[in-house]
Scaffold this active site. Sequence first.
Site, PDB file in Angstrom:
ATOM      1  N   GLY A 166     -28.582  32.025 -50.079  1.00  0.00           N
ATOM      2  CA  GLY A 166     -27.487  32.601 -50.853  1.00  0.00           C
ATOM      3  C   GLY A 166     -26.399  31.572 -51.119  1.00  0.00           C
ATOM      4  O   GLY A 166     -26.624  30.368 -51.007  1.00  0.00           O
ATOM      5  N   LEU A 193     -25.215  31.019 -54.026  1.00  0.00           N
ATOM      6  CA  LEU A 193     -25.955  30.314 -55.082  1.00  0.00           C
ATOM      7  C   LEU A 193     -25.037  29.521 -56.007  1.00  0.00           C
ATOM      8  O   LEU A 193     -23.922  29.943 -56.316  1.00  0.00           O
ATOM      9  CB  LEU A 193     -26.776  31.305 -55.908  1.00  0.00           C
ATOM     10  CG  LEU A 193     -27.813  32.111 -55.125  1.00  0.00           C
ATOM     11  CD1 LEU A 193     -28.645  32.950 -56.088  1.00  0.00           C
ATOM     12  CD2 LEU A 193     -28.710  31.241 -54.261  1.00  0.00           C
ATOM     13  N   HIS A 194     -25.541  28.377 -56.438  1.00  0.00           N
ATOM     14  CA  HIS A 194     -24.809  27.521 -57.377  1.00  0.00           C
ATOM     15  C   HIS A 194     -25.827  26.937 -58.360  1.00  0.00           C
ATOM     16  O   HIS A 194     -27.026  27.241 -58.297  1.00  0.00           O
ATOM     17  CB  HIS A 194     -24.049  26.419 -56.629  1.00  0.00           C
ATOM     18  CG  HIS A 194     -24.891  25.668 -55.649  1.00  0.00           C
ATOM     19  ND1 HIS A 194     -25.877  24.790 -56.038  1.00  0.00           N
ATOM     20  CD2 HIS A 194     -24.935  25.693 -54.287  1.00  0.00           C
ATOM     21  CE1 HIS A 194     -26.458  24.283 -54.979  1.00  0.00           C
ATOM     22  NE2 HIS A 194     -25.929  24.822 -53.891  1.00  0.00           N
ATOM     23  N   GLY A 251     -27.305  24.226 -58.542  1.00  0.00           N
ATOM     24  CA  GLY A 251     -28.469  23.572 -57.920  1.00  0.00           C
ATOM     25  C   GLY A 251     -29.600  24.584 -57.707  1.00  0.00           C
ATOM     26  O   GLY A 251     -30.759  24.339 -58.075  1.00  0.00           O
ATOM     27  N   HIS A 252     -29.271  25.748 -57.145  1.00  0.00           N
ATOM     28  CA  HIS A 252     -30.297  26.781 -56.937  1.00  0.00           C
ATOM     29  C   HIS A 252     -30.854  27.251 -58.274  1.00  0.00           C
ATOM     30  O   HIS A 252     -32.056  27.471 -58.414  1.00  0.00           O
ATOM     31  CB  HIS A 252     -29.696  28.007 -56.227  1.00  0.00           C
ATOM     32  CG  HIS A 252     -29.201  27.751 -54.842  1.00  0.00           C
ATOM     33  ND1 HIS A 252     -27.865  27.736 -54.528  1.00  0.00           N
ATOM     34  CD2 HIS A 252     -29.864  27.513 -53.684  1.00  0.00           C
ATOM     35  CE1 HIS A 252     -27.722  27.509 -53.230  1.00  0.00           C
ATOM     36  NE2 HIS A 252     -28.921  27.358 -52.691  1.00  0.00           N
ATOM     37  N   GLN A 308     -31.988  28.225 -37.682  1.00  0.00           N
ATOM     38  CA  GLN A 308     -31.827  26.820 -38.092  1.00  0.00           C
ATOM     39  C   GLN A 308     -30.393  26.315 -37.914  1.00  0.00           C
ATOM     40  O   GLN A 308     -30.086  25.196 -38.295  1.00  0.00           O
ATOM     41  CB  GLN A 308     -32.314  26.613 -39.526  1.00  0.00           C
ATOM     42  CG  GLN A 308     -31.466  27.257 -40.605  1.00  0.00           C
ATOM     43  CD  GLN A 308     -32.116  27.155 -41.978  1.00  0.00           C
ATOM     44  OE1 GLN A 308     -33.085  27.841 -42.272  1.00  0.00           O
ATOM     45  NE2 GLN A 308     -31.597  26.288 -42.837  1.00  0.00           N
ATOM     46  N   GLN A 332     -35.920  17.893 -45.256  1.00  0.00           N
ATOM     47  CA  GLN A 332     -36.507  19.240 -45.210  1.00  0.00           C
ATOM     48  C   GLN A 332     -37.720  19.317 -46.134  1.00  0.00           C
ATOM     49  O   GLN A 332     -38.771  19.857 -45.762  1.00  0.00           O
ATOM     50  CB  GLN A 332     -35.438  20.262 -45.621  1.00  0.00           C
ATOM     51  CG  GLN A 332     -35.972  21.636 -45.990  1.00  0.00           C
ATOM     52  CD  GLN A 332     -34.865  22.642 -46.253  1.00  0.00           C
ATOM     53  OE1 GLN A 332     -34.225  23.098 -45.333  1.00  0.00           O
ATOM     54  NE2 GLN A 332     -34.644  23.025 -47.503  1.00  0.00           N
ATOM     55  N   MET A 381     -24.164  19.293 -55.627  1.00  0.00           N
ATOM     56  CA  MET A 381     -23.831  20.709 -55.440  1.00  0.00           C
ATOM     57  C   MET A 381     -24.374  21.203 -54.104  1.00  0.00           C
ATOM     58  O   MET A 381     -25.504  20.871 -53.727  1.00  0.00           O
ATOM     59  CB  MET A 381     -24.461  21.534 -56.552  1.00  0.00           C
ATOM     60  CG  MET A 381     -23.945  21.162 -57.905  1.00  0.00           C
ATOM     61  SD  MET A 381     -23.094  22.550 -58.595  1.00  0.00           S
ATOM     62  CE  MET A 381     -22.575  21.850 -60.140  1.00  0.00           C
TER      63      MET A 381
END
Length: 281
Positions: free
Chosen positions: A31, A33-34, A36-37, A61, A153, A184
């Site tokens: 969540g 969100l920006h 980038g997502h 995590q 990741q 971002m």
Amino acid sequence: MHIFNDVVKLQLALDSYRKKNETIAFVPTMGGLHEGHLSLVRLAKQKADKVVVSIFVNPTQFGENEDFDKYPNTLSNDKSLLIDNEVDVLFNPDADRVYPDGFATDIKLDSTEGILCGASRPGHFQGVAQVVKRLFDIVKPDVAIFGQKDYQQLLIIKQMVKNLSLDIDIKSGDIVRQKSGLAMSTRNQYLSTNEAITAANLYKILNELKQGYLNNQQLDLLINQAKKQLEHHFKLDYIEVLDANTLRQITDNTHEIAILSAVFLGPVRLIDNIIFRRKNV
Ligand code: PAF
């Protein structure tokens, strides 16, 4: 957009797509969100017939002194953004659906887990691998999309998919930057206006290192110079220049280089990277 909290209901909907031979692309998120997502969502739309996004702030995590309790929750804005971007399904489960009573899996990761971000966030990648595997088991996507910003990741997930022979195509989306160059990130919400201006120095310094390297300047000197510059603006966690495919030291066989860094600006931890092809190899 269909919204599911329940695993069984989600899976019934996804099965109905599969029965029609429709493929599924999956974008896992926490969540906040920006752009980038959203760029990952757009990539997902190119890769499959249906797009599933998950929003789940995964407790396993986060380290003890990290920001799990205050991680930005912008759910209603996130939903509008996903609808505007024509996402088919949002999976927004509670923790007990992702980790039902008695749930236990440890994913075996290789030594890349313990370096870079893994060294300063012990257990972080174990938590990431655990939740991503669980989400993959639930959604069973054909394709899954991850951002290049979390480069370590991304490699760990690719390795996990390979080790477990999962039939999922892992794609990565480019880093999306603000005009200032700042990558971002949901955590940029923690920065004041002045801190956001300072934060833009991270990318600037990494980029200068890259240019110096491409101009055949000596790598050790460039790294030392970058360290000094970073320490001027931030508390340095690490800066490394490594083989982009293995995250090991560069060798004669290295074709792609990764410049990776993490820094603290006050309590906020920023990460960024630049991946590029080596000259003349
Ligand atoms: O990159 C993230 O947002 C998270 O680590 C992920 C992949 C959604 C797992 O919780």
